[in-house]
Scaffold this motif. Structure first.
Motif, short mmCIF file in Angstrom:
data_model
loop_
_atom_site.label_atom_id
_atom_site.label_comp_id
_atom_site.label_asym_id
_atom_site.label_seq_id
_atom_site.Cartn_x
_atom_site.Cartn_y
_atom_site.Cartn_z
N GLU A 63 0.83 -1.20 0.00
CA GLU A 63 0.00 0.00 0.00
C GLU A 63 0.86 1.25 0.00
O GLU A 63 0.59 2.21 -0.74
CB GLU A 63 -0.93 0.00 1.23
CG GLU A 63 -2.23 -0.75 0.98
CD GLU A 63 -3.18 -0.62 2.17
OE1 GLU A 63 -4.22 -1.29 2.16
OE2 GLU A 63 -2.90 0.19 3.09
N ALA A 64 1.91 1.19 0.87
CA ALA A 64 2.83 2.36 0.91
C ALA A 64 3.48 2.58 -0.44
O ALA A 64 3.63 3.70 -0.92
CB ALA A 64 3.89 2.15 2.00
N SER A 65 3.91 1.43 -1.03
CA SER A 65 4.55 1.55 -2.34
C SER A 65 3.57 2.12 -3.36
O SER A 65 3.92 2.97 -4.19
CB SER A 65 5.03 0.18 -2.81
OG SER A 65 6.02 -0.31 -1.94
N LEU A 66 2.34 1.60 -3.27
CA LEU A 66 1.34 2.09 -4.21
C LEU A 66 1.10 3.58 -3.99
O LEU A 66 1.00 4.37 -4.94
CB LEU A 66 0.02 1.32 -4.04
CG LEU A 66 -0.03 -0.05 -4.70
CD1 LEU A 66 -1.32 -0.77 -4.33
CD2 LEU A 66 0.08 0.08 -6.22
N GLU A 67 1.00 3.95 -2.72
CA GLU A 67 0.77 5.35 -2.39
C GLU A 67 1.93 6.21 -2.90
O GLU A 67 1.74 7.28 -3.49
CB GLU A 67 0.62 5.50 -0.88
CG GLU A 67 0.23 6.89 -0.42
CD GLU A 67 -1.13 7.33 -0.91
OE1 GLU A 67 -2.01 6.46 -1.13
OE2 GLU A 67 -1.31 8.53 -1.13
N GLN A 68 3.14 5.66 -2.64
CA GLN A 68 4.33 6.41 -3.07
C GLN A 68 4.37 6.53 -4.59
O GLN A 68 4.71 7.58 -5.15
CB GLN A 68 5.57 5.69 -2.56
CG GLN A 68 6.81 6.57 -2.61
CD GLN A 68 7.98 5.92 -1.95
OE1 GLN A 68 7.89 4.74 -1.53
NE2 GLN A 68 9.06 6.61 -1.83
N LYS A 70 1.85 6.44 -6.47
CA LYS A 70 0.82 7.41 -6.86
C LYS A 70 1.31 8.83 -6.69
O LYS A 70 1.13 9.69 -7.57
CB LYS A 70 -0.42 7.14 -6.00
CG LYS A 70 -1.68 7.86 -6.47
CD LYS A 70 -2.84 7.50 -5.57
CE LYS A 70 -4.02 8.36 -5.88
NZ LYS A 70 -5.13 8.13 -4.92
N GLN A 71 1.96 9.06 -5.53
CA GLN A 71 2.48 10.41 -5.29
C GLN A 71 3.55 10.77 -6.31
O GLN A 71 3.62 11.91 -6.81
CB GLN A 71 3.05 10.50 -3.88
CG GLN A 71 2.00 10.65 -2.81
CD GLN A 71 2.60 10.72 -1.44
OE1 GLN A 71 3.84 10.63 -1.27
NE2 GLN A 71 1.76 10.85 -0.44
N GLU A 74 1.99 11.61 -9.41
CA GLU A 74 1.42 12.96 -9.36
C GLU A 74 2.51 14.01 -9.46
O GLU A 74 2.38 15.02 -10.18
CB GLU A 74 0.64 13.16 -8.05
CG GLU A 74 -0.73 12.52 -8.05
CD GLU A 74 -1.39 12.64 -6.69
OE1 GLU A 74 -0.83 13.31 -5.78
OE2 GLU A 74 -2.46 12.05 -6.52
#
Lengths: 180, 129
Positions: A63-68, A70-71, A74
């Motif tokens: 999830e963190a990797s995905l979030e990262q 994603k960020q 962006e």
């Protein structure tokens, strides 16, 4: 434990009845059930927590990797957008500078042409004025020389021709002129 | 020391001569004045000033007449009369001389004026034109 298992296995060799007629061995079933429960409890006690924790960690990491990601995506998009705007702005400024430089160059060329024309006209005017001055000077010199020649020639002629009698007549005429 | 101008001295000389003073004593006084003021070398100029004063007062005209040839006596008399009439004086002292350079005509030089009708002057005017 092995004896128990053997006893259960021997009991099964007897003629089946009731549920056994259906092909189900109660003892075996119970044994398997107990085994299952024991395994389940063992797993639940020793394996599942670690497994779950590991899975949870992995999930959190993912999830963190995905979030990262994603960020990062962006940020990348934002940076690309900013880069595009900077490039556009730089292009605009470059176009404006080029247009200004062209305009300045044209103005410099026009000014140089005007100045050159004016200077050429001035040079021509100065040359013409100089020519006129030289002509006038030559005329004056020629006139002076001619006058000197005429005066010298006149002097020579008069010296030869003017005798005493003529001179007295000249003087008498001058006196008459004064008396008038 | 007050320095008298030559014109003043000339006027004094004329006055004294008209008054009948001895010309030699008047001349000595005038010369003494020039010597006292260190102007002995201006004696010739003083004589010119005296001639000017005499002519201005209509008493005497001193003139020089220069011509290319020797003038006849008749023409000389005419000239003397002309000079007296021109300056309005009763008496005149005219000195006649010749100079080839004038070529023709005459030049009359007095204390107050000069009349030049010589060919030389006319040619000079022509050359300067």
């Amino acid at each position: 434990m092995q004896n128990l298992l053997l006893q259960f296995a021997a009991t099964e060799a007897e003629a089946p009845s009731g549920i056994g007629a259906l092909g189900l061995n109660v003892k075996s079933f119970l044994f398997q059930l107990i085994t299952f429960v024991i395994v389940l409890l063992l797993l639940r006690r020793y394996v599942f927590p670690k497994l779950v924790a590991t899975l949870e960690d992995r999930r959190a990491t993912l999830e963190a990797s995905l979030e990262q990601a994603k960020q990062t995506e962006e940020t990348l998009a934002k940076a690309q957008h900013e880069a595009a705007s900077v490039v556009a702005k730089a292009r605009q400024e470059a176009d404006a500078a080029l247009a200004e430089a062209k305009k300045s160059a044209q103005k410099v060329i026009a000014d140089a042409e005007t100045a050159g024309s004016a200077k050429a006209a001035r040079i021509i005017a100065d040359a013409q004025a100089d020519l006129v001055r030289q002509q006038q000077q030559l005329r004056d010199e020629l006139r002076q020389e001619l006058t000197a020649l005429v005066a010298t020639a006149t002097e020579n002629v008069i010296r030869q021709k003017l005798d005493r009698k003529a001179d007295e007549a000249l003087i008498a005429a001058s006196l008459k002129e004064f008396e008038r | 020391m007050i320095q008298l101008s030559r014109r003043v001295i000339a006027r004094y000389v004329c006055d004294r001569l008209l008054a009948g003073d001895n010309p030699k004593s008047v001349a000595r006084r005038a010369l003494a004045e020039l010597e006292q003021t260190g102007r002995r070398n201006q004696w010739g100029m003083l004589l010119d000033d005296i001639a000017y004063e005499l002519e201005r007062r209509g008493l005497l005209t001193q003139a020089k007449v220069i011509s290319a040839h020797e003038l006849s006596s008749g023409l000389r008399q005419k000239l003397e009369r002309f000079i007296r009439e021109l300056s309005g004086t009763a008496d005149s002292a005219v000195q006649f001389s010749t100079n080839d350079e004038v070529i023709g005509g005459i030049r009359i030089e007095s204390a107050t004026r000069t009349i030049d009708t010589t060919i030389q002057r006319q040619l000079l005017t022509l050359r300067k034109a």
